[in-house]
Motif scaffolding. Structure first.
Motif, mmCIF file in Angstrom:
data_model
loop_
_atom_site.group_PDB
_atom_site.id
_atom_site.type_symbol
_atom_site.label_atom_id
_atom_site.label_comp_id
_atom_site.label_asym_id
_atom_site.label_seq_id
_atom_site.Cartn_x
_atom_site.Cartn_y
_atom_site.Cartn_z
ATOM 1 N N VAL A 14 11.646 18.312 -10.308
ATOM 2 C CA VAL A 14 10.382 17.989 -9.638
ATOM 3 C C VAL A 14 9.284 18.965 -10.042
ATOM 4 O O VAL A 14 9.501 20.176 -10.089
ATOM 5 C CB VAL A 14 10.574 18.000 -8.110
ATOM 6 C CG1 VAL A 14 9.231 17.972 -7.387
ATOM 7 C CG2 VAL A 14 11.413 16.803 -7.692
ATOM 8 N N SER A 15 8.103 18.423 -10.314
ATOM 9 C CA SER A 15 6.921 19.234 -10.597
ATOM 10 C C SER A 15 6.003 19.237 -9.384
ATOM 11 O O SER A 15 5.731 18.189 -8.796
ATOM 12 C CB SER A 15 6.170 18.666 -11.811
ATOM 13 O OG SER A 15 4.932 19.332 -11.981
ATOM 14 N N GLY A 29 0.821 -1.203 0.000
ATOM 15 C CA GLY A 29 0.000 0.000 0.000
ATOM 16 C C GLY A 29 0.851 1.247 0.000
ATOM 17 O O GLY A 29 2.070 1.212 -0.011
ATOM 18 N N THR A 30 0.170 2.404 0.024
ATOM 19 C CA THR A 30 0.885 3.678 0.035
ATOM 20 C C THR A 30 -0.042 4.764 0.532
ATOM 21 O O THR A 30 -1.239 4.559 0.660
ATOM 22 C CB THR A 30 1.385 4.019 -1.382
ATOM 23 O OG1 THR A 30 2.199 5.185 -1.309
ATOM 24 C CG2 THR A 30 0.221 4.268 -2.325
ATOM 25 N N VAL A 31 0.509 5.933 0.850
ATOM 26 C CA VAL A 31 -0.293 7.051 1.330
ATOM 27 C C VAL A 31 -0.747 7.857 0.119
ATOM 28 O O VAL A 31 -0.275 8.954 -0.141
ATOM 29 C CB VAL A 31 0.520 7.926 2.293
ATOM 30 C CG1 VAL A 31 -0.372 8.931 3.007
ATOM 31 C CG2 VAL A 31 1.242 7.073 3.324
ATOM 32 N N LEU A 32 -1.680 7.314 -0.621
ATOM 33 C CA LEU A 32 -2.083 7.913 -1.885
ATOM 34 C C LEU A 32 -2.839 9.221 -1.723
ATOM 35 O O LEU A 32 -2.851 10.044 -2.621
ATOM 36 C CB LEU A 32 -2.951 6.919 -2.672
ATOM 37 C CG LEU A 32 -2.244 5.671 -3.196
ATOM 38 C CD1 LEU A 32 -3.255 4.732 -3.840
ATOM 39 C CD2 LEU A 32 -1.166 6.052 -4.192
ATOM 40 N N GLN A 33 -3.487 9.424 -0.574
ATOM 41 C CA GLN A 33 -4.388 10.554 -0.417
ATOM 42 C C GLN A 33 -3.748 11.764 0.264
ATOM 43 O O GLN A 33 -4.430 12.766 0.491
ATOM 44 C CB GLN A 33 -5.615 10.121 0.407
ATOM 45 C CG GLN A 33 -6.346 8.904 -0.127
ATOM 46 C CD GLN A 33 -6.851 9.107 -1.537
ATOM 47 O OE1 GLN A 33 -7.350 10.175 -1.874
ATOM 48 N NE2 GLN A 33 -6.715 8.084 -2.372
ATOM 49 N N LEU A 34 -2.479 11.707 0.619
ATOM 50 C CA LEU A 34 -1.866 12.786 1.381
ATOM 51 C C LEU A 34 -1.910 14.104 0.598
ATOM 52 O O LEU A 34 -1.395 14.212 -0.501
ATOM 53 C CB LEU A 34 -0.414 12.436 1.720
ATOM 54 C CG LEU A 34 0.267 13.355 2.733
ATOM 55 C CD1 LEU A 34 -0.451 13.285 4.076
ATOM 56 C CD2 LEU A 34 1.730 12.971 2.903
ATOM 57 N N LYS A 35 -2.552 15.127 1.211
ATOM 58 C CA LYS A 35 -2.726 16.423 0.564
ATOM 59 C C LYS A 35 -2.015 17.555 1.305
ATOM 60 O O LYS A 35 -1.682 18.569 0.679
ATOM 61 C CB LYS A 35 -4.219 16.748 0.450
ATOM 62 C CG LYS A 35 -4.993 15.794 -0.437
ATOM 63 C CD LYS A 35 -6.466 16.160 -0.476
ATOM 64 C CE LYS A 35 -7.237 15.196 -1.372
ATOM 65 N NZ LYS A 35 -8.695 15.527 -1.413
ATOM 66 N N GLU A 50 11.752 13.882 -5.208
ATOM 67 C CA GLU A 50 12.060 13.069 -6.380
ATOM 68 C C GLU A 50 11.942 11.578 -6.093
ATOM 69 O O GLU A 50 11.728 10.774 -7.007
ATOM 70 C CB GLU A 50 13.474 13.392 -6.899
ATOM 71 C CG GLU A 50 14.616 12.923 -6.025
ATOM 72 C CD GLU A 50 14.905 13.834 -4.835
ATOM 73 O OE1 GLU A 50 15.988 13.690 -4.246
ATOM 74 O OE2 GLU A 50 14.061 14.687 -4.505
ATOM 75 N N ARG A 51 12.055 11.166 -4.822
ATOM 76 C CA ARG A 51 11.958 9.747 -4.459
ATOM 77 C C ARG A 51 10.544 9.345 -4.075
ATOM 78 O O ARG A 51 10.214 8.161 -4.096
ATOM 79 C CB ARG A 51 12.899 9.443 -3.286
ATOM 80 C CG ARG A 51 14.360 9.687 -3.564
ATOM 81 C CD ARG A 51 15.220 9.204 -2.399
ATOM 82 N NE ARG A 51 14.831 9.819 -1.136
ATOM 83 C CZ ARG A 51 15.294 10.999 -0.709
ATOM 84 N NH1 ARG A 51 16.123 11.694 -1.468
ATOM 85 N NH2 ARG A 51 14.908 11.484 0.450
ATOM 86 N N GLU A 52 9.732 10.288 -3.672
ATOM 87 C CA GLU A 52 8.387 10.003 -3.194
ATOM 88 C C GLU A 52 7.356 10.743 -4.048
ATOM 89 O O GLU A 52 7.000 11.886 -3.760
ATOM 90 C CB GLU A 52 8.244 10.420 -1.722
ATOM 91 C CG GLU A 52 9.033 9.562 -0.764
ATOM 92 C CD GLU A 52 8.483 8.148 -0.668
ATOM 93 O OE1 GLU A 52 7.289 7.949 -0.958
ATOM 94 O OE2 GLU A 52 9.242 7.243 -0.308
ATOM 95 N N PRO A 53 6.862 10.118 -5.104
ATOM 96 C CA PRO A 53 5.879 10.781 -5.969
ATOM 97 C C PRO A 53 4.636 11.263 -5.226
ATOM 98 O O PRO A 53 4.006 12.242 -5.639
ATOM 99 C CB PRO A 53 5.518 9.684 -6.984
ATOM 100 C CG PRO A 53 6.713 8.789 -7.002
ATOM 101 C CD PRO A 53 7.247 8.793 -5.605
#
Length: 272
Positions: free
Chosen positions: A119-120, A71-77, A92-95
């Motif tokens: 990085v964007s 899993g991953t923290v997909l929702q982090l805002k 750059e390591r953590e999209p």
């Protein structure tokens, strides 16, 4: 939810990764000592949206774990990071970090770079950086051009910041244009070595939606940019010196107006 990092470690040691906190949206962690363990903890909260970290004692935000995670923290805002020894945010390591909408950094005195030029930060809407003395500039020009959603920017009490946007080395000598298409507010406060927003003479800045610009305690700043800056909504200008307020005449250009007379004053430019 607020928790001390030691308590979080105890929770992690007594639960396997199958026990996840799916409903948790906001987390505040104090005295973080390990980016690796922090990553393991966050992987148990796949729907986390807001993360606040205080007294972060690791040099890397989310260090790669020695064991695989599911899993991953997909929702982090939103990320708020304070009083940290961090040297690298690791965009750059953590999209997932590149999808942040709010980023607030304070007291990160060893941080020397907000993000590498590659990085964007296309999702970022609010950026606040204060008391980060390791920064000589806030961002590279390529990162600035990616901020298509940015609405507010505040930079305060970063003693070594000389300019907000610097030009990537491989673009030196080229004429370029940078547009902050949605930026409404800029606050520059207590930046004792700031000379300009950008010192590159071949870069034109456009701020089509900018409604407020606050410049306070920036004694070295005699011009906003070296090249032309357009901000069509900045028409009314008020200068504050102590408690005294005076209205200034708009000189038709932001640079000309700032150059007129601003030292030792707090300037607030806004659309009315």
């Amino acid at each position: 939810m607020a928790i001390h990092f030691d308590e979080a470690q105890n929770w992690l040691s007594t639960n396997t990764m199958k026990y996840r906190m799916h409903s948790l949206k906001e987390l505040s962690v104090k005295s973080v000592k390990s980016g690796e363990l922090l990553r393991l903890i966050l992987y148990s909260m796949p729907n986390l949206e807001k993360l606040r970290l205080g007294d972060f004692d690791s040099q890397h935000l989310l260090k790669l774990p020695s064991v695989p995670c599911l899993g991953t923290v997909l929702q982090l805002k939103e990320l708020v990071l304070g009083h940290s020894k961090i040297k690298d945010l690791g965009f750059e390591r953590e999209p997932v970090l590149q999808r942040l909408e709010l980023l607030s950094l304070y007291g990160c005195r060893k941080l020397s770079n907000l993000a590498p030029p590659s990085v964007s930060l296309a999702y970022l809407t609010n950026l606040e950086v204060s008391n980060c003395d390791g920064l000589n500039f806030l961002m590279a020009s390529s990162t600035a051009r990616s901020l298509v959603q940015l609405k507010s920017m505040k930079v305060a009490y970063c003693d070594n910041v000389k300019e907000i946007v610097t030009i990537d080395e491989n673009k030196e000598g080229r004429v370029m244009e940078i547009e902050f298409s949605k930026l409404i507010t800029i606050e520059l406060e207590g930046l004792t070595n700031l000379t300009s927003f950008c010192s590159y003479k071949n870069c034109e800045f456009k701020f089509p939606t900018l409604e407020m610009l606050i410049v306070s305690e920036c004694p070295m700043m005699e011009t906003f940019t070296e090249n032309r800056t357009t901000a069509p909504k900045l028409q009314n200008i008020f200068a504050f010196e102590g408690e005294k307020e005076s209205r200034w005449q708009w000189e038709g250009d932001l640079n000309a107006t700032i150059q007129k007379d601003f030292k030792n004053k707090v300037l607030i430019y806004f659309f009315n």
